[in-house]
Write a protein that holds these residues in place. Sequence first.
Motif, short mmCIF file in Angstrom:
data_model
loop_
_atom_site.label_atom_id
_atom_site.label_comp_id
_atom_site.label_asym_id
_atom_site.label_seq_id
_atom_site.Cartn_x
_atom_site.Cartn_y
_atom_site.Cartn_z
N LEU A 185 0.82 -1.21 0.00
CA LEU A 185 0.00 0.00 0.00
C LEU A 185 0.85 1.26 0.00
O LEU A 185 0.51 2.25 -0.65
CB LEU A 185 -0.95 -0.02 1.20
N GLU A 186 1.97 1.23 0.71
CA GLU A 186 2.87 2.38 0.71
C GLU A 186 3.45 2.61 -0.68
O GLU A 186 3.54 3.74 -1.15
CB GLU A 186 3.97 2.18 1.74
N HIS A 191 -2.14 4.39 -3.36
CA HIS A 191 -3.49 4.07 -2.92
C HIS A 191 -3.91 2.77 -3.59
O HIS A 191 -3.48 2.45 -4.70
CB HIS A 191 -4.48 5.20 -3.23
N GLY A 192 -4.72 2.02 -2.89
CA GLY A 192 -5.17 0.72 -3.37
C GLY A 192 -5.89 0.03 -2.24
O GLY A 192 -6.34 0.66 -1.28
N HIS A 193 -5.99 -1.31 -2.33
CA HIS A 193 -6.67 -2.06 -1.28
C HIS A 193 -5.99 -3.41 -1.10
O HIS A 193 -5.57 -4.03 -2.08
CB HIS A 193 -8.15 -2.28 -1.62
N SER A 194 -5.88 -3.85 0.15
CA SER A 194 -5.30 -5.15 0.44
C SER A 194 -6.23 -5.95 1.34
O SER A 194 -6.75 -5.43 2.33
CB SER A 194 -3.94 -5.02 1.12
N THR A 195 -6.44 -7.20 0.98
CA THR A 195 -7.13 -8.16 1.84
C THR A 195 -6.08 -9.09 2.41
O THR A 195 -5.39 -9.78 1.67
CB THR A 195 -8.18 -8.96 1.06
N ARG A 231 -0.63 -3.28 14.73
CA ARG A 231 0.49 -2.48 14.24
C ARG A 231 0.03 -1.07 13.86
O ARG A 231 -1.09 -0.85 13.45
CB ARG A 231 1.14 -3.18 13.05
N ALA A 232 0.93 -0.15 14.03
CA ALA A 232 0.60 1.25 13.77
C ALA A 232 0.13 1.47 12.34
O ALA A 232 -0.79 2.26 12.10
CB ALA A 232 1.81 2.14 14.07
N MET A 258 -3.80 2.81 7.80
CA MET A 258 -4.29 2.34 6.50
C MET A 258 -5.62 1.60 6.62
O MET A 258 -5.99 0.84 5.72
CB MET A 258 -3.24 1.42 5.87
N ALA A 259 -6.35 1.82 7.70
CA ALA A 259 -7.53 1.02 8.00
C ALA A 259 -8.54 0.98 6.85
O ALA A 259 -9.16 -0.05 6.58
CB ALA A 259 -8.20 1.53 9.27
#
Length: 250
Positions: free
Chosen positions: A82-83, A87-91, A106-107, A112-113
């Motif tokens: 994601l970094e 921008h994008g999405h992760s499952t 984790r912070a 990135m919630a």
Amino acid sequence: MTDRSDNTTHFGFETVREDEKAGRVQGVFNSVASKYDIMNDVMSVGIHRVWKDAMMDWLAPRPGQRLLDVAGGTGDISFRFLERAGHGHSTVLDLTEPMLVEGRKRAEAARMADSLDWVTGDAMALPFKDNTFDVYTISFGIRNVTRPQDALNEAFRVLKPGGRLMVLEFSQLPNAAMQKAYDLYSFNVIPRMGKLIADDYDSYQYLVESIRNFPDQDTFLGMVRTAGFENAKYRNLSMGIAALHSGWKI
């Protein structure tokens, strides 16, 4: 449905029934979840961070992509993805709920919630529709899957046409003398460090044994191709202590 109750597989150097392995792997990762990131430092002498950065360099995440990060418990790969993407999405999918709990702590997870989902699930029977994701990653997880070929087949199914597979896993050194030296370190040092750091000798012993049972680079490359991936290739990291395998769904 095929009855696999009499089929056997490896759990480290032990032979077990296929239907037992997932539960025993869950036991290992339930045990080490709170120390998992430290465990990766122990297993790789800290180099896993460099390897994961190399994975991202080859993957080259692009804005807006959807990632499925399998066995991604603590989120290391998803956060990096994601970094890099902007921008994008992760499952993040993991068989072991405590691993996902550690990831959420984790912070980066809070920051990135909106771009993250956390799902408990099995790599061999993914709870997603066909042609859903742009990228599939699995990092130091596929050797713990009961039937790795089934996991690769599922990866192919859930990726969109044009989607990318990337697997990071411990592998085999091409030089016998170097492999022997690495085995001496692995079997004599890592379980003892696991006992010292996490008060858990047996889980670390299993993890070392699981590396030795995993197919070598070329054998695994054949499995990637069998799943249907094209332009499949691999790169050795640290002379083959780990390897990156890549393939495309075309």
